[in-house]
Design a protein around this motif. Sequence first.
Motif, short mmCIF file in Angstrom:
data_model
loop_
_atom_site.label_atom_id
_atom_site.label_comp_id
_atom_site.label_asym_id
_atom_site.label_seq_id
_atom_site.Cartn_x
_atom_site.Cartn_y
_atom_site.Cartn_z
N SER A 110 -14.02 75.27 13.76
CA SER A 110 -15.28 74.65 14.18
C SER A 110 -15.05 73.41 15.04
O SER A 110 -15.76 73.16 16.01
CB SER A 110 -16.11 74.35 12.93
N ASN A 111 -14.01 72.63 14.73
CA ASN A 111 -13.66 71.50 15.59
C ASN A 111 -13.30 71.97 16.99
O ASN A 111 -13.68 71.36 17.98
CB ASN A 111 -12.48 70.72 15.00
N SER A 112 -12.55 73.07 17.07
CA SER A 112 -12.18 73.61 18.38
C SER A 112 -13.42 74.06 19.14
O SER A 112 -13.56 73.83 20.34
CB SER A 112 -11.22 74.81 18.21
N VAL A 169 -12.09 69.82 25.13
CA VAL A 169 -12.11 68.50 25.76
C VAL A 169 -10.88 67.65 25.43
O VAL A 169 -10.48 66.80 26.21
CB VAL A 169 -13.41 67.76 25.39
N GLY A 170 -10.24 67.92 24.28
CA GLY A 170 -9.04 67.17 23.91
C GLY A 170 -9.32 65.72 23.51
O GLY A 170 -10.47 65.26 23.52
N MET A 171 -8.24 65.04 23.11
CA MET A 171 -8.37 63.63 22.70
C MET A 171 -7.26 62.82 23.34
O MET A 171 -6.13 63.30 23.48
CB MET A 171 -8.24 63.51 21.17
N ASP A 172 -7.59 61.59 23.71
CA ASP A 172 -6.53 60.69 24.18
C ASP A 172 -5.98 59.90 22.99
O ASP A 172 -6.39 60.13 21.85
CB ASP A 172 -7.03 59.79 25.33
N ASN A 213 -10.41 59.19 15.55
CA ASN A 213 -10.99 60.37 14.91
C ASN A 213 -10.22 60.84 13.69
O ASN A 213 -10.80 61.32 12.73
CB ASN A 213 -11.07 61.53 15.90
N LEU A 214 -8.91 60.73 13.77
CA LEU A 214 -8.12 61.29 12.67
C LEU A 214 -7.54 60.22 11.76
O LEU A 214 -7.08 60.51 10.67
CB LEU A 214 -6.99 62.17 13.22
N GLY A 215 -7.57 58.98 12.21
CA GLY A 215 -6.95 57.92 11.41
C GLY A 215 -7.94 57.08 10.64
O GLY A 215 -7.58 56.33 9.76
N GLY A 266 -19.69 62.51 9.26
CA GLY A 266 -19.67 63.53 8.20
C GLY A 266 -18.87 63.13 6.98
O GLY A 266 -19.38 63.10 5.86
N THR A 267 -17.63 62.76 7.19
CA THR A 267 -16.75 62.51 6.07
C THR A 267 -17.17 61.28 5.27
O THR A 267 -17.11 61.26 4.05
CB THR A 267 -15.31 62.32 6.58
N LYS A 268 -17.64 60.28 6.02
CA LYS A 268 -18.05 59.05 5.35
C LYS A 268 -19.26 59.32 4.44
O LYS A 268 -19.29 58.91 3.28
CB LYS A 268 -18.38 57.98 6.37
N VAL A 286 -15.33 69.22 4.39
CA VAL A 286 -14.76 67.88 4.45
C VAL A 286 -13.97 67.67 5.73
O VAL A 286 -13.19 66.74 5.83
CB VAL A 286 -13.89 67.58 3.23
N GLY A 287 -14.19 68.54 6.70
CA GLY A 287 -13.61 68.28 8.00
C GLY A 287 -12.11 68.47 8.05
O GLY A 287 -11.51 69.15 7.23
N PHE A 288 -11.56 67.82 9.03
CA PHE A 288 -10.15 67.97 9.35
C PHE A 288 -9.23 67.76 8.15
O PHE A 288 -8.24 68.46 7.97
CB PHE A 288 -9.83 66.97 10.47
#
Length: 618
Positions: free
Chosen positions: A34-36, A80-83, A90-92, A98-100, A122-124
């Motif tokens: 779903s993230n993809s 779109v990717g991430m820098d 997003n991951l740190g 959502g998660t919060k 719960v996402g990633f």
Amino acid sequence: MAQHHFKTEVARLLDLIVHSLYSHKEIFIRELVSNSSDALDKLRYLTLSDEAFRGFAFEPGIRVVLDEGDKTLVVGDNGVGMDEKELEDNLGTIARSGTKRFLEKLPDEAKKDSNLIGQFGVGFYSVFMVADKVEVTSKRAGKELAFRWTSDGKGEYSIEPAERVGQGTEVRVHLNAEGIEYLKRWTTEPVIKKYSNHIAYPISLVSEEPDFDEKGEKKGTKRVDAVVNAATALWRRPKAEIKDEEYIEFYKSFAAEDEAPLHWIHTHAEGTIEYATLFYFPAKAPFDLYRADYKSGVKLYVKRVFITDDEKELLPVYLRFVRGVIDSEDLPLNVSREILQQNRVMTNIRSGSVKKILGELADMARLNPEKYASFIAQFNRPLKEGLYSDYPNRDILLGLVRFKSSSVEGWTGFADYKARMKEGQKAIYYIAGGPEDRLRKSPLLEMYRKEGIEILICDDEIDELVLSGLGPYEKIEIKSVNRSGSESELGTKKDEEAVGGDVTAAVEKAKKALGEAVKDVRLSRRLDESPACVVVDSDDPSLQFRELMKQLGGGELPDVKPILELNAAHPLVKRLAAAAEAEAEDLSRVLLGQALLVEGAPLADPADFAARLTRLLA
Ligand code: ADP
């Protein structure tokens, strides 16, 4: 390489997930896919909306690669990717919505209940249920450099420069003992189909599979690379483009049905709340329609991602025969059952859907009566349940329910009945409780029939329950013929004077003979040929209703005594008026007994009844 610590909340969440979600660990695939899909949506949107990306061509797709040698499962996309900063943000951290919210909403006791938690997405982070290391390599669209985020999910992560051709993201999951089963195609493919079949982009599943020669002997392995999802959400396509066969095929695979549906409704709602629904009415009632453990037929999707098919409240219970899809743009992916039930978005979708379904049925009844008759043959009863459970939609439901009738063949509704009412007729009349055949022959109908007043024949168990509490239809009272008071507009010529003779003596003698067995004895206006009938007082439950309650395990209702009504014009009643005491008692008991019998009510003392009857006949 820079080492970073997860924010404390993340560490807590990771711990929570890893320890509570094992029974639902397959959802990590749903979350990554779903993230993809979101990343592909975002890039597609950029190419449409951003000057800098004008003319940017890409073939959107998602790849899931299984590697048994490396024990890795990789989910990749060219979205779109991430820098570097986005990887970090997003991951740190857990500042994302959502998660919060997930953490905040979760009461302490719920955290111990793995089943409850399993209903959340719960996402990633869910990936750490099955991984001891995860690497996310990503290149933001339009940027030169790629970066890799790496973590073992235990509190630290690192970010470093990396190599990647083209924009997009690759999540490399190093599977732990819990996750090893997802290296098998036969495990992972059904999971992708279950949750992500209707993601708008093709999902390729790539794996090494055994290869066989012509003799059926294994000669090595071959790479299988195949799209495993349907890659289209039928309900998201414009109605005008979809052929009937496509709707039918989708229904058959979706509802696991062989038979085509009776009807479907496809809606795109736009405005403050955006959603699509595709509802089907089956041709036949599902076998479990009247079971308490029926299975809901409606699946909830959020942005094409399957969320649940185990939520019975997506539609009201009485519409449980409806099959189909609700797909919301506004609900969060990690929506829980508790949240669903109070969620404003969901409440809106639900009431909009009910209105749509009932409105469609009203149109069908008007425009295609034959089709509506097949619908009613299967689903009349659930609609009647709606009459007592869905008050806001009472009026439209009143227009939808159907009954049999003493005047016409087939099904009839209140509107048709009203149109046929006699000049000056004051109420809508029905008889309920018992099989159709018996109801049609009941002496209670004699006078109505003679005077040309239509009676609804209500032989469905639920009818009495529904109709007795219904209130008026378009200001017209709805009355049961087996209740005292319902006869007021009948046969004034049956009044005592008109009959002549002293039949009132019959009433007095019967009262004396029957004593406590009846509530009252009266002369009747509703009888033409039969000598007597029983009715119940206006506020008492009917005899049949009491039987029904007993059968359904509702216990014994307090004893209700019937009212005996006598036909003043009948020879037996005249005989009773003139009879001496002993004969009057036999006659009264027999009249009461046979009146109870024709209504299907049990006799208190059958032997006594038979003895008196024999005596009279002899
Ligand atoms: P959610 O998807 O609910 O926001 P996640 O924890 O699954 O939460 O993901 C966090 C964020 O990381 C996403 O919102 C998105 O911005 C980013 N992200 C995750 N996976 C990808 C991906 N494949 N491509 C681009 N961004 C991603």
